[in-house]
Enzyme design. Structure first.
Site, PDB file in Angstrom:
ATOM      1  N   ASP A 197       0.829  -1.213   0.000  1.00 13.34           N
ATOM      2  CA  ASP A 197       0.000   0.000   0.000  1.00 13.34           C
ATOM      3  C   ASP A 197       0.861   1.260   0.000  1.00 13.34           C
ATOM      4  OD1 ASP A 197      -2.371   1.393  -0.004  1.00 13.34           O
ATOM      5  OD2 ASP A 197      -2.686   1.238   2.158  1.00 13.34           O
ATOM      6  N   ASN A 247     -11.070  -2.357  -5.272  1.00 14.26           N
ATOM      7  CA  ASN A 247     -10.306  -1.373  -6.046  1.00 14.26           C
ATOM      8  C   ASN A 247     -10.984  -0.969  -7.367  1.00 14.26           C
ATOM      9  OD1 ASN A 247      -7.096  -2.652  -4.904  1.00 14.26           O
ATOM     10  ND2 ASN A 247      -8.225  -0.873  -4.170  1.00 14.26           N
TER      11      ASN A 247
HETATM   12  C1  IPE Z   1      -5.438  -2.712  -0.178  1.00 17.76           C
HETATM   13  O1  IPE Z   1      -5.106  -1.366  -0.311  1.00 17.76           O
HETATM   14  C2  IPE Z   1      -5.413  -3.385  -1.505  1.00 17.76           C
HETATM   15  C3  IPE Z   1      -4.107  -3.550  -2.144  1.00 17.76           C
HETATM   16  C4  IPE Z   1      -2.954  -3.233  -1.628  1.00 17.76           C
HETATM   17  C5  IPE Z   1      -4.147  -4.133  -3.454  1.00 17.76           C
HETATM   18  P1  IPE Z   1      -6.226  -0.225  -0.449  1.00 17.76           P
HETATM   19  O2  IPE Z   1      -5.503   1.049  -0.544  1.00 17.76           O
HETATM   20  O3  IPE Z   1      -7.144  -0.569  -1.547  1.00 17.76           O
HETATM   21  O4  IPE Z   1      -7.014  -0.368   0.929  1.00 17.76           O
HETATM   22  P2  IPE Z   1      -7.882   0.706   1.708  1.00 17.76           P
HETATM   23  O5  IPE Z   1      -8.858   1.279   0.726  1.00 17.76           O
HETATM   24  O6  IPE Z   1      -6.934   1.738   2.223  1.00 17.76           O
HETATM   25  O7  IPE Z   1      -8.520  -0.074   2.815  1.00 17.76           O
HETATM   26  C1  IPE Z   2      -1.634   0.235  -3.283  1.00 15.37           C
HETATM   27  O1  IPE Z   2      -1.404   1.603  -3.330  1.00 15.37           O
HETATM   28  C2  IPE Z   2      -1.850  -0.366  -4.645  1.00 15.37           C
HETATM   29  C3  IPE Z   2      -3.264  -0.701  -4.951  1.00 15.37           C
HETATM   30  C4  IPE Z   2      -4.250  -0.664  -4.107  1.00 15.37           C
HETATM   31  C5  IPE Z   2      -3.556  -1.087  -6.310  1.00 15.37           C
HETATM   32  P1  IPE Z   2      -2.599   2.652  -3.291  1.00 15.37           P
HETATM   33  O2  IPE Z   2      -3.004   2.944  -4.692  1.00 15.37           O
HETATM   34  O3  IPE Z   2      -3.706   2.186  -2.428  1.00 15.37           O
HETATM   35  O4  IPE Z   2      -1.878   3.905  -2.668  1.00 15.37           O
HETATM   36  P2  IPE Z   2      -2.492   4.915  -1.616  1.00 15.37           P
HETATM   37  O5  IPE Z   2      -2.980   4.108  -0.457  1.00 15.37           O
HETATM   38  O6  IPE Z   2      -3.606   5.647  -2.292  1.00 15.37           O
HETATM   39  O7  IPE Z   2      -1.353   5.801  -1.253  1.00 15.37           O
HETATM   40 MG    MG Z   3      -4.108   2.431  -0.460  1.00 16.23          MG
END
Ligand code: IPE
Ligand code: IPE
Ligand code: MG
Length: 239
Positions: free
Chosen positions: A17, A65
Site C-alpha cells: 500500500d 479497487n
Molecule cells: C489494499 O489497499 C489493496 C491492495 C494493496 C491491493 P487499499 O488502498 O485498496 O485499501 P484501503 O482502501 O486503504 O482499505
Molecule cells: C496500493 O497503493 C496499490 C493498490 C491498491 C492497487 P494505493 O493505490 O492504495 O496507494 P495509496 O494508499 O492511495 O497511497
Molecule cells: Mg491504499
C-alpha cells in the site's frame, strides 16, 4: 505449544500500500506510483531464498479497487499485463513458481491468458512460490468457496455433516498454500482491507509507515528477523 519462534516465516503475505501517496508527494499522477511499486517486487522476490521465505503472497488489486477512477483501473490492468510479459523470463530463470488468486471473471481476456501462461510456464519451479492476488477479496473468496461446496452437496458429492475447516480451506483460492505466518502492510494503515481473512487467523502482523515504492530488501530482512523473536501461542499457555 512453541514459545520463541527462532525461525523464518515460511509464508509472508504483503499488502503493498501507499503507491498513490508516494506519487502525490512527488506531484505525479497515481499511476506513476504504481509503476514504481511494481519495480519493487522483483527485489523482494529475489530476497526470499536467503531469508528462508518459501512462499510470498502479494496483494496487487482488491475486489474493492474497482471503485477507483476508470483511468486508474485501466492503468493498473495494463501494468499487470506489462509486468507479466516483462518479468516472465526472469521469474522462470530464477526458479519462481507463480500463481494467481482472486476471481478472474472480471479481468480482461488478454490478462487472464497471460496469467494462465505464466502459471503453466513456471509450474515446475519450486525455489520460491509467488502468489499474486488480483481482483482478490477475502469475503468474495469465502463466498465463492461456499458456492462450490453447496453445489457439491446438491450433486450428492459431499456430505454436509463432513464439512469442517479443512473442507473449506480446500475450496479457497489458496488451497495450495500454507497459512501466512507473517502479514506485512506498508503505508501506515493498520487494517487488513479484506486480505486473506480466513488464512490469517493466527498470522503475525507488521504495520510499517514506509510507502510501498520505498520498501526494500533491507526493510524486508529486518521485519523477517524481528518475526523470529516473537512468541506464537496459538491459544495455548506457554512459559
Ligand atoms: C489494499 O489497499 C489493496 C491492495 C494493496 C491491493 P487499499 O488502498 O485498496 O485499501 P484501503 O482502501 O486503504 O482499505
Ligand atoms: C496500493 O497503493 C496499490 C493498490 C491498491 C492497487 P494505493 O493505490 O492504495 O496507494 P495509496 O494508499 O492511495 O497511497
Ligand atoms: Mg491504499
Amino acid at each position: 505449544m512453541s514459545s520463541k519462534i527462532n525461525q523464518s516465516p515460511r509464508h509472508v503475505a504483503i499488502i503493498m500500500d501507499g503507491n498513490g501517496r508516494w506519487a502525490t508527494q512527488r506531484g505525479k499522477p497515481r499511476l506513476f506510483g504504481h509503476h514504481a511499486g511494481a519495480r519493487r517486487v522483483r527485489e523482494i522476490v529475489r530476497a526470499c531464498p536467503d531469508l528462508g521465505v518459501k512462499y510470498l503472497t502479494i496483494f496487487a488489486f482488491s475486489t474493492e479497487n474497482w471503485k477507483r477512477t476508470q483511468t486508474e483501473v485501466a492503468g493498473l490492468m495494463s501494468l499487470f499485463r506489462r509486468y507479466i510479459s516483462r518479468e516472465a523470463k526472469a521469474l522462470l530463470d530464477e526458479g519462481v513458481r507463480v500463481r494467481f488468486i482472486g476471481d478472474r471473471i472480471k479481468l480482461d481476456e488478454k490478462l487472464v491468458r497471460l496469467m494462465d501462461e505464466l502459471e503453466l510456464m513456471t509450474a515446475d519451479n519450486s525455489k520460491v512460490h509467488l502468489t499474486i492476488a488480483i481482483n482478490y477479496g477475502g469475503r468474495d473468496e469465502v463466498s465463492r468457496a461456499t458456492k462450490r461446496l453447496a453445489r457439491e452437496v446438491k450433486a450428492g458429492e459431499l456430505d454436509p455433516e463432513s464439512v469442517d475447516g479443512e473442507t473449506l480451506a480446500r475450496h479457497l483460492d489458496t488451497y495450495f498454500l500454507p497459512d501466512p505466518d507473517l502479514v506485512i502492510r506498508t503505508s501506515g494503515e493498520a487494517r487488513i482491507s479484506n486480505f486473506l481473512l480466513w488464512q490469517s487467523a493466527y498470522a503475525e502482523y507488521e504495520f510499517i509507515d514506509t510507502l510501498w515504492p520505498d520498501f526494500n530488501k533491507k526493510i524486508f530482512a529486518d521485519i523477517v528477523g524481528s518475526y523470529s523473536s516473537r512468541n506464537r501461542r496459538f491459544g495455548a499457555v506457554t512459559t
